[in-house]
Design an enzyme around this catalytic site. Sequence first.
Site, mmCIF file in Angstrom:
data_model
loop_
_atom_site.group_PDB
_atom_site.id
_atom_site.type_symbol
_atom_site.label_atom_id
_atom_site.label_comp_id
_atom_site.label_asym_id
_atom_site.label_seq_id
_atom_site.Cartn_x
_atom_site.Cartn_y
_atom_site.Cartn_z
ATOM 1 C CB CYS A 131 -0.900 0.006 1.234
ATOM 2 S SG CYS A 131 -1.650 1.613 1.576
ATOM 3 C CD GLU A 166 7.104 0.391 -15.666
ATOM 4 O OE1 GLU A 166 7.353 0.533 -16.865
ATOM 5 O OE2 GLU A 166 6.555 -0.642 -15.195
ATOM 6 C CB CYS A 174 -4.069 1.029 -1.739
ATOM 7 S SG CYS A 174 -4.149 -0.146 -0.361
ATOM 8 C CB CYS A 176 -5.684 -1.054 3.076
ATOM 9 S SG CYS A 176 -4.320 0.125 3.208
ATOM 10 C CD GLU A 323 11.392 -0.236 -17.847
ATOM 11 O OE1 GLU A 323 10.483 -0.915 -18.391
ATOM 12 O OE2 GLU A 323 11.569 -0.215 -16.626
ATOM 13 C CD1 TRP A 331 4.425 -6.159 -20.766
ATOM 14 C CD2 TRP A 331 2.580 -5.125 -21.477
ATOM 15 N NE1 TRP A 331 4.817 -4.981 -21.368
ATOM 16 C CE2 TRP A 331 3.700 -4.322 -21.806
ATOM 17 C CE3 TRP A 331 1.306 -4.676 -21.816
ATOM 18 C CZ2 TRP A 331 3.583 -3.110 -22.473
ATOM 19 C CZ3 TRP A 331 1.186 -3.472 -22.485
ATOM 20 C CH2 TRP A 331 2.320 -2.703 -22.795
ATOM 21 C CD GLU A 371 9.033 -7.949 -16.741
ATOM 22 O OE1 GLU A 371 8.411 -6.949 -17.135
ATOM 23 O OE2 GLU A 371 10.044 -7.883 -16.017
ATOM 24 C CE LYS A 372 8.694 -18.949 -18.881
ATOM 25 N NZ LYS A 372 7.576 -18.436 -18.031
ATOM 26 C CG PHE A 373 8.210 -16.161 -23.207
ATOM 27 C CD1 PHE A 373 9.210 -16.893 -23.849
ATOM 28 C CD2 PHE A 373 7.330 -16.832 -22.375
ATOM 29 C CE1 PHE A 373 9.322 -18.258 -23.660
ATOM 30 C CE2 PHE A 373 7.425 -18.207 -22.188
ATOM 31 C CZ PHE A 373 8.428 -18.921 -22.829
ATOM 32 C CG HIS A 374 9.767 -7.824 -22.055
ATOM 33 N ND1 HIS A 374 10.702 -7.075 -22.725
ATOM 34 C CD2 HIS A 374 8.769 -6.973 -21.716
ATOM 35 C CE1 HIS A 374 10.283 -5.824 -22.801
ATOM 36 N NE2 HIS A 374 9.114 -5.725 -22.192
#
Length: 677
Positions: A131, A166, A174, A176, A323, A331, A371-374
């Site tokens: 939070c 980010e 949030c 809470c 980035e 994603w 993120e192994k396929f990024h």
Amino acid sequence: MLAVDHLAPRTREDAPLSSLTREGLVFGCDYNPEQWDRDVWDEDMRLMREAGVGLVAVNIFGWSWINPDRGVWTFDELDEVMDLAHAHGIRVNLGTATASPAPWVTARHPEILPVTEDGTRRFPGGRQAYCPSSPIFRGYAAELSRRVVERYADHPALAMWHVSNELGCHNALCYCDASAVAFRAWLEARYGSLAAVNAAWGTSFWSQRYSAWDQILPPMAALSLRNPGQLLDFQRFSSDQQLELYRAEAAVIRARSSAPVTTNFMVTAHIRALDYFSWAGEMDVIANDHYLDRRLPDPLAELSFAADLTRGLAAGTPWLLMETSTGAVNWQPHNLAKGRGELLRNVVSHVARGADGICFFQWRASAQGAEKFHSALLPHAGTDTAQWRSVIELGRTLRALQPVAGSTVVSDAAVLFDWESWWALENEGRPSEDVRYLDQVHAAHAALAAAGVSTDVISAGADLSAYRLVVVPALHLVRDADAERIARFVEAGGTAVITFASGIVDERDRVRLGGYPGAFRDLLGIVSEEFAPLGPAQTVALDDGTTGSIWSERLRAVDAEVDARFVDGPAAGLPARTRRRVGAGTAWYLATLPAAEAYRDLLSTAAEAAGIRPIPARPGVEVVRRADAERAFTFVVNHTTEAVEIAAHGRDAITGEPVEGVVAVAGGAVRIIEETL
């Protein structure tokens, strides 16, 4: 006529972006050595130098790497990476490692985990599992930042500090108990009294009047529509809470280090929770993350818009793309690879629009994790690949473009952008769900681009004196001072094009009575009596032969010229487009969304009347100009498959070859022409 000058430079006296690599344009990447065995690190550094990488972001998600348990600090491996980078002449953008808490933190303090609007708590296992209002999380984050800063403030590899990562990407809102307490404190600081909150929110509606502070909760999911004023203030509060996280870590850093401090914005189509205009002044370097969003009908137009908006956040000065990707992301529903030459075209588009640095997520494609396929600079398949060869080519191009660094984009036109209008227009209970704020802003920006008009994207409260033409798309929420500033701009000789859904409410989300478009009614010389939104896929004809979509309204011209009328639809016979002379300038109103070509032609006409000379535009071809006191650079990015020709003289900034008369730009290629002024 208005004077047209460069935007005023940022006032913070920071080192230029070139100091990050001691060169001109920055070429960088995220580096995650904690994912790899030590014997890979030397090879990574060698290959980075081969590619031309001069800046690496390290320790972004390093919390459990350097602080694996309570009271346990293990900096040896990060020390080694910092030393290796320095030995290879690579500078470091060093993260505070606070982007995601280590598992021991959330196991020890499950109360810091975020709660969604339906009241359910989200568990660890992803990232940003905290939070933003939690005092417990903030305490741990401050300690972690202090430890990192004390250890590396004087390291020779250090170029810049990277706070978190980010912020607000996943946990912007949030609900809470800690958030509720912080929300009440924020409201009391903003309004001063409970009576003022009740007045601001209009709580006499539906018996919502509060008699004690502890009755106020975050606007959690309800059985019916929720209070729009409460929703808007919670969005403001949530943006401010994330900014407070940044400020707290930045203060820890600045107490010990003089290196620039920043964090990475997310100026992109699917992130709307943070009002970056309120953040920009806190950054030593404006940095943005941007990835092509293949879910959009025109991802390239959105890239151009995002880059122009990021430049607006930087007050017209150069900025850093923190980035982006070499190829597919991981994603989106369909993670498409980039086509031949697309990587270079995307990068050059960002540079053309003011980026003095291009960094990638990430250096080496991950073998494990979410993120192994990024995609990455160094792909799974290694260096004997077309992707690696394109990275080498990109490095050579950025080195050739070093003289571009420090130059700026000069525009005579601007599009006004406002996060609060975005929030207010798209909250619950609106006239039409088809009126989406970003769609309207994108349509205006794309029409200007199609007309060949270079465009800044600036805040609704910005100084307008540097412009000849200002487009105001769907500026739903307007403060009196901002409306007055636009009126003065027109009176002084400027041209404003204001679209439907603008000027409707004030900063409390209270409707401006007396007829629409509220704050702009007198400037435009019109009164709209009733909204008449169109149905799904419905279009209306105008008497000039064009069509409109999304919207119409029942308005009358008071002392404005009717430029076009609705032929059919719910507002048949009534004005669809008006124009009014005000002082030395002109104010237009659009009561419907023109079709793309008609929008282009309209803004082309308005620009020409305002004294703007467009750059000859061709569909699918970007032409953008950057300049400094000595040189100008014309960037041509050909996204089509056909060759185009442009008039140019000077030299090719990449090859150094002289250019005179007409130059050809092959399909899918880029050309940058340098001209000495």
